[in-house]
Design an enzyme around this catalytic site. Structure first.
Site, short mmCIF file in Angstrom:
data_model
loop_
_atom_site.label_atom_id
_atom_site.label_comp_id
_atom_site.label_asym_id
_atom_site.label_seq_id
_atom_site.Cartn_x
_atom_site.Cartn_y
_atom_site.Cartn_z
N HIS A 610 0.85 -1.23 0.27
CA HIS A 610 -0.17 -0.19 0.01
C HIS A 610 0.89 1.33 0.21
O HIS A 610 0.34 2.37 -0.28
CB HIS A 610 -0.88 0.18 1.33
CG HIS A 610 -2.39 0.76 1.14
ND1 HIS A 610 -2.47 1.57 0.10
CD2 HIS A 610 -3.52 0.53 1.63
CE1 HIS A 610 -3.53 2.29 0.02
NE2 HIS A 610 -4.35 1.63 1.17
N ASP A 614 -1.63 2.69 -4.24
CA ASP A 614 -2.92 3.34 -3.75
C ASP A 614 -4.35 2.78 -4.38
O ASP A 614 -3.85 1.97 -5.14
CB ASP A 614 -2.82 4.91 -3.63
CG ASP A 614 -2.74 5.65 -5.12
OD1 ASP A 614 -2.76 4.77 -6.06
OD2 ASP A 614 -2.26 6.56 -5.24
#
Length: 637
Positions: A610, A614
């Site tokens: 992450h 995104d």
């Protein structure tokens, strides 16, 4: 005597960077040169008739803090005696290279060498690279034999001379080839009169030993810090030639053959076959020059006691008030429970399990025979109903087997231990983002059938999946990246290198399809088969499984609809592929009317870092991938 003019290109065949040549007319000077982008720091000195020229550092100057780019080996130019010689050192052929393997010598001793001739092939931590000569002359002496592994950068590997007549005057060995500093290697000669001895966890008393060579556990891969002795191919007393396979060593990647770089006789095996987690650099065997020295090694106190010092005995599960030595190296959980329940002294029980493991059956047999002694520390925990060992021999055995669950200890391979460690670190340190999507397989299956029937080309669904993922990564470049933990930056990868998960007997391997986006589906299919076979036989070369920018784990051949895979660091993404299932969905026909239809769908799950992915990047990648499955013609663009 006038020192001949020696020169060396600091960076060979480089048009846009920097070319530098070194001259040595003075006793010592230190120079710096910069072209605004790269900075060269060199030093030429003369000491005891030997001139040494070394390029210490090439530095990139395009940011606030200079960054080392390459470091070169050392060349020594002798200006004393009847000959002038050049010592060639192991070069640093990549920025991260610290050791190299001499794969093959393209020149032999006595050959004429021109500037640009390939001397040998060197295997680095990245690839196998040709080592070209920057001098002209004759190859007088090869110091490091073909097949030698883990040679430190700047280690002398060969000697060159200017004239052919000087070859016979070249010494057999070079002293101080690495600035006079002795380095630790996998083979070191140990003599009784040497003032410095090798320091390790086993340090034999060399005062009563003949000259011998200590073989150490080698580092057979860049990430290896310990290994297992899988098998000894030579036994004590055998004659050994250079290149003979002494044994097999299991690393964190594969089982590799350990070849001898010395000739002589195997006098003593310090680490027995089957030993596990032997640290790199730890002595494992002794080699002597002649057969007469074998008995001297065996009869010496150092030679006979070294095997005992190798084994590490863990703390006993119970307190041991006496200094009695335990006859085991490990205790199984069931045996540990029985020892605690019966208050026994673990060191009084003889182990019969593999590699000195104390098993449950050993404890039961010791209780039945009455040979196990009681632990003084457990007297307070005795129950009033407990009988003496002699009286309880007939009743304790059946009660034990009825109360305990049966199980078997399964020792993990080195590969599985490394996998477990890295996957745990991945889940702990990488914030995993999961995205799922169902893709329609019917166009892909029709394309695959057409290739086989019309063109005779057999490819698997997995081969097409690899190509589809590679094209999606090429189109969504942000997804083909990794996280630089030191700088906290995202590093974009120029090539699309797909790691594929292959299950082997020793653990999961991930061979790499490099530049997968540029290869045809048939080429990918052939490469996958070849790499998978190498992985299962443990013959993958380091450059075939190290690296990769993205991974694929396919369980579609099993009844697995979907799953979430764990990211393989330092990569930032892995795609989990499930099986195809037929489902009924509403489909709009050519007449514009919506009708139920049977389609084949497959679930794919993206596990992404992450910090890099995104929501928008992950969704873009999944959208591209889905489009590649729906219209296979996109894979040809």
């Amino acid at each position: 005597m006038v020192l001949p003019l020696f020169r060396r290109a600091a960076i060979a065949r480089t048009s846009s960077l920097l070319r530098a040549r070194l001259f040595a007319p003075a006793s010592e000077f230190h120079s710096r040169f910069s072209n605004g982008l790269y900075h060269l720091d060199d030093k030429i000195s003369s000491s005891n008739g030997v001139r040494s020229a070394s390029i210490d550092l090439i530095t990139r100057m395009d940011d606030s803090s200079p960054k080392p780019i390459l470091r070169f080996g050392v060349q020594n130019f002798s200006s004393t005696g009847p000959i002038s010689q050049t010592v060639l050192a192991m070069p640093a052929l990549s920025p991260t290279m610290s050791h190299g393997n001499v794969v093959k010598w393209m020149k032999k001793e006595g050959d004429k060498v021109e500037v640009g001739d390939v001397l040998c092939e060197i295997e680095t931590d990245k690839a196998t690279v040709e080592f070209e000569s920057q001098e002209e002359g004759f190859l007088a002496k090869i110091l490091v034999t073909e097949g030698s592994k883990d040679i430190p950068v700047n280690e002398p590997i060969a000697i060159m001379v200017e004239e052919e007549d000087d070859i016979k005057n070249v010494p057999a060995t070079i002293e101080g080839g690495r600035d006079g500093k002795e380095e630790t290697s996998a083979h070191q000669v140990m003599k009784p009169d040497e003032s410095t001895q090798q320091k390790s966890s086993i340090q034999p008393d060399a005062s009563d030993l003949p000259p011998h060579v200590v073989l150490e556990m080698p580092a057979l891969s860049p990430t290896m810090n310990q290994g297992n002795i899988a098998k000894w191919w030579k036994k004590e007393g055998d004659k050994i030639e250079v290149g003979d396979v002494i044994g097999e060593i299991e690393t964190d990647k594969a089982t590799l053959e350990f070849e001898s770089l010395e000739e002589g006789y195997l006098a003593k095996i310090l680490i027995p076959e089957g030993s596990k987690d032997v640290a790199v650099g730890k002595p494992i065997a002794l080699i002597v020059e002649d057969a007469e020295s074998i008995e001297a090694i065996k009869s010496s106190s150092a030679g006979s006691s070294e095997v005992d010092t190798v084994k590490e005995v863990p703390d006993s599960v119970v307190d041991k008030p006496t200094e009695r030595k335990a006859g085991f190296t490990k205790i199984s959980p069931a045996a540990k429970l029985l020892i605690l329940e019966h208050g026994l002294e673990a060191s009084s029980i003889e182990a019969s399990g593999p590699y000195g493991t104390l098993l449950k059956s050993d404890v039961v047999a010791a209780i039945a025979s009455g040979k196990a002694s009681k632990s003084s520390a457990s007297t307070k925990k005795k129950q009033p109903s407990k009988e003496t060992p002699s009286k309880s021999s007939s009743t304790s055995k059946p009660s034990v087997t009825q109360s305990d669950n049966n199980y078997e200890d399964f020792p993990n391979s080195q590969i599985r231990k490394i996998i477990a460690k890295r996957l745990l670190e991945s889940k702990q340190k990488i914030p995993h983002l999961y995205l799922q999507s169902d893709v329609v397989l019917d166009p892909l299956l029709a394309f695959r059938k057409e290739l086989q029937e019309n063109h005779g080309v057999k490819v698997s669904v997995n081969d097409i999946v690899i190509k589809a993922v590679a094209v999606a990564l090429r189109n969504v470049r942000q997804a083909n990246a990794f996280w630089d933990a030191e700088k906290g930056d995202i590093v974009m990868c120029d090539s699309v290198d797909i790691s594929i998960a292959v299950a082997t007997e020793k653990g999961l391997m991930t061979p790499i399809i490099k530049n997968a986006d540029q290869k045809s589906i048939s080429a990918i299919s052939l490469e996958v088969k070849e790499l998978a076979q190498k992985a299962r036989s443990g013959k993958l070369a380091p450059h075939e499984f190290q690296g990769g920018t993205f991974s694929i784990s396919n369980l579609g051949m099993y009844p697995v609809d979907n799953f979430c895979a764990i990211i393989n660091p330092p990569q930032a993404g892995i795609l989990a592929v499930g099986r195809g299932n037929k489902v009924v969905e509403p489909v709009i026909g050519l007449d514009g009317i919506e009708k139920p239809s049977v389609v084949t769908k497959m679930n794919v799950t993206l596990s992404a870092d992450h910090r890099i992915f995104d929501g928008q990047v992950g969704a873009s990648f999944m959208s591209e991938l889905r489009s590649n499955f729906e219209d296979v013609r996109r894979l040809l663009l």
